[in-house]
Design an enzyme around this catalytic site. Structure first.
Site, PDB file in Angstrom:
ATOM      1  N   ARG A  44       0.858  -1.201   0.000  1.00 12.61           N
ATOM      2  CA  ARG A  44       0.000   0.000   0.000  1.00 12.61           C
ATOM      3  C   ARG A  44       0.891   1.247   0.000  1.00 12.61           C
ATOM      4  NH1 ARG A  44      -3.125  -3.418   3.519  1.00 12.61           N
ATOM      5  NH2 ARG A  44      -2.280  -2.504   5.442  1.00 12.61           N
ATOM      6  N   LYS A 134     -10.675  15.593   5.788  1.00  8.90           N
ATOM      7  CA  LYS A 134     -11.878  15.221   5.035  1.00  8.90           C
ATOM      8  C   LYS A 134     -12.843  14.417   5.896  1.00  8.90           C
ATOM      9  CE  LYS A 134     -12.915  11.611   2.214  1.00  8.90           C
ATOM     10  NZ  LYS A 134     -12.775  10.629   1.114  1.00  8.90           N
ATOM     11  N   LYS A 217     -16.788  19.272  -1.232  1.00 11.69           N
ATOM     12  CA  LYS A 217     -16.494  18.154  -2.147  1.00 11.69           C
ATOM     13  C   LYS A 217     -17.796  17.443  -2.488  1.00 11.69           C
ATOM     14  CE  LYS A 217     -13.776  13.908  -2.489  1.00 11.69           C
ATOM     15  NZ  LYS A 217     -12.458  13.312  -2.305  1.00 11.69           N
TER      16      LYS A 217
HETATM   17  P1  13P Z   1     -13.736   8.823  -5.827  1.00  9.96           P
HETATM   18  O1  13P Z   1     -13.208   9.972  -6.660  1.00  9.96           O
HETATM   19  O2  13P Z   1     -13.162   7.499  -6.206  1.00  9.96           O
HETATM   20  O3  13P Z   1     -15.230   8.846  -5.734  1.00  9.96           O
HETATM   21  O4  13P Z   1     -13.185   9.057  -4.358  1.00  9.96           O
HETATM   22  C1  13P Z   1     -13.261  10.312  -3.813  1.00  9.96           C
HETATM   23  C2  13P Z   1     -13.379  10.210  -2.355  1.00  9.96           C
HETATM   24  O5  13P Z   1     -12.553  10.735  -1.640  1.00  9.96           O
HETATM   25  C3  13P Z   1     -14.542   9.514  -1.774  1.00  9.96           C
HETATM   26  O6  13P Z   1     -14.638   9.807  -0.419  1.00  9.96           O
END
Ligand code: 13P
Length: 335
Positions: A44, A134, A217
């Site tokens: 990873r 996030k 987001k």
């Molecule tokens: P994806 O762009 O693969 O949807 O992932 C973004 C993300 O951070 C989801 O929490």
């Protein structure tokens, strides 16, 4: 300009976007299983370090969202992963929610957990170098969903999270993801996403969040993945912009989309159209996971020690998305 606003603008300046490399170990294991690479912590790290040490970090990637495991790992040169990201010219961030669980009294919906002890965890992440964070709330669409309970409780959690993050001098990425799964139309996605985002900002304002120090987001406005009525890229762009204009307060400096299961090209193409038609004051960019990493992961899985080859594939994808964030992408550039 406040310090938080400054961080948000730095992450998204000049068409830069965010690499969402914060897959939990469970999700990363699924991604690695799919390309037949054993999901060990070494592998990873190897894949992620390959991306984090690419030239994209300087040119296209303004911020990287890490997972708890990665932020504590050391690079092959023995510096910490946040140090590596900073040295490469990008900003390190961290996913701080602990995942979505069944919402009590609405078993078909989810509520994101992770508020207990968050203030203390944030201090640790900030010390490790994180500049932003996030938290993802998820919502599914059907006639009765998202329910009022889900709208209210997820928005409340996002607001409490944001308040604690700003208290610790980091920028919260507020991610309310309306999932693509289902047969719903784009119009339904538009209506439900607008409702979700409005509720989030209502709670953020109640919790006295400095909106200039927030990055939203969201999902793009798309028909469900099982819908028979797909819409054109122009319609995606127009509906998405309309939704943002009606539901996001002006103070918010930037919006960085998730890819949500779109293919790499589809996500880039839609982002480009959104920016071509952007008549808002928001910086509009990307915070992609799958749509930034898919082809790089596939290439890497053929030879996990081919660092420069993998970086070339990743650099291309990052460049295409940065061009799209400026409305300068075209299909010909893919070749
Ligand atoms: P994806 O762009 O693969 O949807 O992932 C973004 C993300 O951070 C989801 O929490």
């Amino acid at each position: 300009m406040s310090e938080l606003n400054n961080i948000a603008l730095r992450i998204l300046e000049n068409g830069k976007g965010i690499l969402a490399a914060d897959e939990s170990t469970g999700t990363m294991t699924k991604r690695l299983d799919a390309v037949k690479v054993p999901s060990t912590s070494e592998n990873r790290l190897l894949f992620r370090e390959t991306l984090f040490s690419s030239s994209s970090m300087m040119d296209y990637i303004g911020g990287v969202i890490l997972y708890d495991e990665t932020i504590k790992q050391k690079s092959s040169k023995k510096n910490s992963i946040p140090e590596l990201i900073s040295e490469m010219g990008s900003l390190p961030g961290i996913k701080v929610d602990t995942g979505a669980k069944v919402l009590a009294n609405s078993p078909n919906e989810k509520i994101t957990e992770g508020l207990d002890g968050l203030r203390e965890r944030l201090k640790v992440y900030n010390k490790l170098g994180a500049k932003f964070t996030k938290w993802r709330g998820i919502y599914n669409i059907s006639k009765e969903y998202p329910s009022k309970l889900s709208l209210q409780s997820n928005a409340h959690a996002l607001a409490r999270y944001s308040a604690l993050v700003q208290e610790c001098n980091m920028v919260p990425i507020v991610e309310p993801e309306v999932l693509m799964d289902g047969e719903h139309s784009a119009k339904e996605c538009y209506e439900k996403t607008s409702e979700v985002i409005k509720k989030c900002f209502e709670e953020l304002i109640l919790h006295k969040i400095d909106l200039k120090g927030v990055i939203l987001k969201p999902n793009m406005i798309l028909a469900g993945n099982k819908s028979k009525n797909k819409i054109s890229g122009e319609e995606v762009a127009n509906l998405t912009l309309e939704c943002l204009k009606n539901s996001v307060p002006q103070e918010v400096p930037g919006i960085a989309f998730l890819s949500g299961g779109q293919s790499e090209i589809e996500a880039t193409e839609n982002l480009n159209l959104i920016n071509k038609l952007n008549n808002t004051s928001f910086i509009i960019s990307y915070s992609f996971g799958r749509a930034l990493q898919q082809s790089a992961l596939k290439f890497w899985s053929q030879d996990i020690n081919n660092v420069s080859g993998t970086q070339k594939v990743f650099n291309h994808r990052a460049k295409m998305n940065t061009l799209a964030a400026q409305g300068k992408w075209s299909k010909e550039l893919e070749n």
